[in-house]
Design a protein around this motif. Structure first.
Motif, short mmCIF file in Angstrom:
data_model
loop_
_atom_site.label_atom_id
_atom_site.label_comp_id
_atom_site.label_asym_id
_atom_site.label_seq_id
_atom_site.Cartn_x
_atom_site.Cartn_y
_atom_site.Cartn_z
N UNK A 293 0.80 -1.22 0.00
CA UNK A 293 0.00 0.00 0.00
C UNK A 293 0.83 1.27 0.00
N UNK A 294 2.11 1.18 0.27
CA UNK A 294 2.99 2.35 0.36
C UNK A 294 3.24 2.92 -1.04
N UNK A 295 2.98 4.20 -1.22
CA UNK A 295 3.09 4.81 -2.55
C UNK A 295 4.55 4.84 -3.03
N UNK A 296 5.51 4.99 -2.14
CA UNK A 296 6.91 5.01 -2.57
C UNK A 296 7.34 3.60 -2.98
N UNK A 297 6.95 2.59 -2.22
CA UNK A 297 7.24 1.20 -2.62
C UNK A 297 6.66 0.91 -3.98
N UNK A 298 5.44 1.35 -4.21
CA UNK A 298 4.80 1.11 -5.51
C UNK A 298 5.52 1.84 -6.63
N UNK A 299 6.08 2.99 -6.35
CA UNK A 299 6.84 3.72 -7.37
C UNK A 299 8.15 3.00 -7.72
N UNK A 300 8.72 2.29 -6.75
CA UNK A 300 10.00 1.62 -6.96
C UNK A 300 9.86 0.21 -7.54
N UNK A 301 8.72 -0.41 -7.32
CA UNK A 301 8.53 -1.80 -7.75
C UNK A 301 8.76 -1.96 -9.25
#
Length: 151
Positions: A122-130
């Motif tokens: 759910x973390x927006x930064x994690x999703x940007x990096x995935x």
């Protein structure tokens, strides 16, 4: 709904200078880290990325705990960013989060374990990096007695 974030950076034309970044009325020095043959003063883009990812993860987890009525838990997070160099090209390859969750309510242990991993989704930064960076969560869970609680 759209959210917009702003920052102002100042830098001169040299590699080993010390710049300033202003975010939310706070100004910080930043430079190339000493480990990469820079001045190593202030923070650097690698630390800022790590801070963004760790901050987003722990805030997301805290919000998920709150929505799940987990009021008797404390989160401590250590995180690590790995940068690889190949033929002079620098690339962030891995991000590791090491959350330690101290909790009192044993009945909520399974829910806490599930949320620790769900927060990364759910973390927006994690999703940007995935897709570019391997992100791994390495949790530790500590049951504490209410009288020993630091909560």
């Amino acid at each position: 709904m759209r959210h917009t974030f702003h920052q102002v950076l100042h830098w001169n034309s040299k590699r080993n200078t010390i710049g300033q970044v202003t975010i939310a009325n706070y100004t910080h020095d930043f430079s190339i880290p000493a480990s990469l043959d820079g001045p190593g003063q202030g923070t650097n883009p690698d630390e800022l990325l790590l801070s963004s990812a760790a901050g987003c993860y722990i805030m997301t987890l805290g919000a998920m705990f709150e929505r799940s009525n987990i009021e008797d838990a404390h989160i401590e997070l250590k995180s690590e960013l790995l940068v690889e160099v190949d033929a002079g090209t620098y690339k962030v390859s891995e991000l590791h989060h090491y959350p330690t969750i101290s909790y009192v309510n044993l009945e909520k242990r399974k829910l806490i374990e599930r949320l620790v991993h769900k927060a990364d989704e759910r973390c927006m930064i994690s999703n940007a990096l995935k897709g570019n960076v391997k992100i791994t969560i390495h949790p530790t869970f500590k049951e504490v007695a209410r009288e020993d609680s630091i909560l």
